[in-house]
Design an enzyme around this catalytic site. Structure first.
Site, mmCIF file in Angstrom:
data_model
loop_
_atom_site.group_PDB
_atom_site.id
_atom_site.type_symbol
_atom_site.label_atom_id
_atom_site.label_comp_id
_atom_site.label_asym_id
_atom_site.label_seq_id
_atom_site.Cartn_x
_atom_site.Cartn_y
_atom_site.Cartn_z
ATOM 1 N N TYR A 153 0.843 -1.206 0.000
ATOM 2 C CA TYR A 153 0.000 0.000 0.000
ATOM 3 C C TYR A 153 0.874 1.251 0.000
ATOM 4 C CZ TYR A 153 -3.795 3.117 1.566
ATOM 5 O OH TYR A 153 -4.732 4.130 1.674
HETATM 6 N N1 LIG Z 1 -9.931 5.077 4.862
HETATM 7 C C1 LIG Z 1 -8.731 5.564 5.080
HETATM 8 O O1 LIG Z 1 -8.273 5.618 6.223
HETATM 9 C C2 LIG Z 1 -7.875 6.081 3.959
HETATM 10 C C3 LIG Z 1 -6.743 6.850 4.258
HETATM 11 C C4 LIG Z 1 -5.950 7.332 3.220
HETATM 12 C C5 LIG Z 1 -6.290 7.044 1.908
HETATM 13 N N2 LIG Z 1 -7.400 6.297 1.649
HETATM 14 C C6 LIG Z 1 -7.693 6.005 0.247
HETATM 15 O O2 LIG Z 1 -8.983 6.501 -0.073
HETATM 16 C C7 LIG Z 1 -9.541 5.723 -1.132
HETATM 17 C C8 LIG Z 1 -10.942 5.272 -0.745
HETATM 18 O O3 LIG Z 1 -10.842 4.472 0.413
HETATM 19 P P1 LIG Z 1 -12.081 4.173 1.381
HETATM 20 O O4 LIG Z 1 -11.559 4.268 2.760
HETATM 21 O O5 LIG Z 1 -13.258 4.943 0.974
HETATM 22 O O6 LIG Z 1 -12.270 2.605 1.077
HETATM 23 P P2 LIG Z 1 -13.588 1.745 0.809
HETATM 24 O O7 LIG Z 1 -13.121 0.326 0.871
HETATM 25 O O8 LIG Z 1 -14.699 2.163 1.705
HETATM 26 O O9 LIG Z 1 -13.984 2.140 -0.683
HETATM 27 C C9 LIG Z 1 -13.169 1.815 -1.772
HETATM 28 C C10 LIG Z 1 -14.040 1.655 -3.002
HETATM 29 O O10 LIG Z 1 -13.181 1.294 -4.100
HETATM 30 C C11 LIG Z 1 -13.803 0.231 -4.798
HETATM 31 N N3 LIG Z 1 -12.802 -0.579 -5.502
HETATM 32 C C12 LIG Z 1 -11.921 -1.453 -4.956
HETATM 33 N N4 LIG Z 1 -11.205 -2.055 -5.918
HETATM 34 C C13 LIG Z 1 -11.651 -1.547 -7.097
HETATM 35 C C14 LIG Z 1 -11.310 -1.799 -8.448
HETATM 36 N N5 LIG Z 1 -10.382 -2.700 -8.792
HETATM 37 N N6 LIG Z 1 -11.961 -1.103 -9.420
HETATM 38 C C15 LIG Z 1 -12.925 -0.197 -9.079
HETATM 39 N N7 LIG Z 1 -13.304 0.050 -7.822
HETATM 40 C C16 LIG Z 1 -12.673 -0.615 -6.841
HETATM 41 C C17 LIG Z 1 -14.544 -0.565 -3.734
HETATM 42 O O11 LIG Z 1 -15.542 -1.407 -4.287
HETATM 43 C C18 LIG Z 1 -15.073 0.536 -2.841
HETATM 44 O O12 LIG Z 1 -16.345 0.980 -3.270
HETATM 45 C C19 LIG Z 1 -8.555 4.572 -1.368
HETATM 46 O O13 LIG Z 1 -7.715 4.886 -2.457
HETATM 47 C C20 LIG Z 1 -7.765 4.529 -0.076
HETATM 48 O O14 LIG Z 1 -6.496 3.973 -0.252
HETATM 49 C C21 LIG Z 1 -8.206 5.821 2.627
#
Ligand SMILES: NC(=O)c1ccc[n+]([C@@H]2O[C@H](COP(=O)([O-])OP(=O)(O)OC[C@H]3O[C@@H](n4cnc5c(N)ncnc54)[C@H](O)[C@@H]3O)[C@@H](O)[C@H]2O)c1
Length: 246
Positions: A153
């Site tokens: 990641y």
């Molecule tokens: N939640 C956190 O703490 C956090 C912190 C920093 C960055 N992020 C980043 O924010 C973004 C969203 O994360 P989140 O927390 O909302 O996660 P989440 O798991 O709630 O949502 C992620 C979404 O991406 C979709 N997804 C996964 N693989 C996919 C693919 N191959 N093609 C299309 N869609 C796909 C999933 O179905 C889901 O709807 C991510 O890139 C994550 O790395 C999250």
């Protein structure tokens, strides 16, 4: 709410739940037509939401072929695309790098890094031809710091940051701005892929003493997508409550 994105069309990847859903909702509130790409086309979160995207397409961003076909379909069915938010991502397991399963490494890089490349590769020629575009990539503080036990990641998100900087220079005279946001931990379904200990340790690193909120990410992303952000490209916008030192 001020509708400074009226007349714009946006694609949000991973926009069916979590941070992506928050961004999609906010960008729509700002006046843009929103198209959501996700692996899942329904989610309990989206079902209970008043906001409905103009179009939801099942797209796996790790497949260059699927992304190109979906992008072409959007342009044909809906019209020009002004904004792309590359948000889809997975965390992967919390495990030492020397024990990290090779297939899982490839999956995390395939979605979080290659996915961003595939979507940019599909959108940029279209945006260049129109002389306008806004691309926002959702990276992470892990991509700046390197966080132990989530090496794939961290590597993917670090890659997204470097990719964004490289492409920003390529596009600087084409009317297309490409930037990143680097959030700290937000309470979403992504946390189910992490251990309790990892979550506690991440929270402890935040000087503001609380987790980030989806709305705070959405506000920043919609501002970067809007007309007031006009002389910033290749930048990483911070969302870490004081954690990041650069
Ligand atoms: N939640 C956190 O703490 C956090 C912190 C920093 C960055 N992020 C980043 O924010 C973004 C969203 O994360 P989140 O927390 O909302 O996660 P989440 O798991 O709630 O949502 C992620 C979404 O991406 C979709 N997804 C996964 N693989 C996919 C693919 N191959 N093609 C299309 N869609 C796909 C999933 O179905 C889901 O709807 C991510 O890139 C994550 O790395 C999250």
């Amino acid at each position: 709410m001020e509708r400074y994105l009226a007349g714009r069309r946006a694609i949000i990847t991973g926009g069916i739940r979590g941070i992506g859903l928050g961004i999609a909702r906010r960008i729509a509130e700002r006046g843009a037509e929103v198209i959501v790409w996700d692996l899942n086309v329904t989610s309990p979160e989206a079902d209970g939401d008043e906001f409905k995207p103009a179009l939801v397409q099942r797209v796996d961003v790790s497949s260059a072929k699927e992304v190109q076909a979906a992008f072409d379909a959007v342009v044909e069915q809906a019209g020009p695309v002004d904004i792309l938010v590359n948000n889809a991502g997975i965390n992967g397991p919390v495990t030492p790098s020397w024990e990290y399963p090779v297939e899982t490494w490839e999956k995390v890089i395939g979605i979080n890094l290659n996915g961003v490349f595939h979507c940019c590769r599909a959108a940029i020629p279209h945006m260049r031809a129109r002389g306008y575009g806004r691309i926002i990539n959702v990276a992470s503080i892990a991509g700046k710091e390197g966080v132990q036990f989530i090496s794939a990641y961290s590597a993917a998100k670090g890659g997204v940051i470097a990719f964004t900087k490289a492409v920003a220079k390529e596009l600087a005279q084409d009317g297309i701005l490409i930037n990143c946001v680097a959030p700290a931990m937000v309470e979403t379904a992504l946390l189910s892929q992490m251990t309790e200990e990892h979550i506690r340790a991440s929270k402890a690193k935040l000087p503001m003493g609380r987790l980030l909120k989806v709305d705070e990410v959405a506000s920043m992303v919609s501002w970067i997508a809007g007309p007031e952000c006009s002389f910033t490209t290749g930048f990483v916008f911070d969302l870490t409550g004081g954690r990041a030192t650069y």
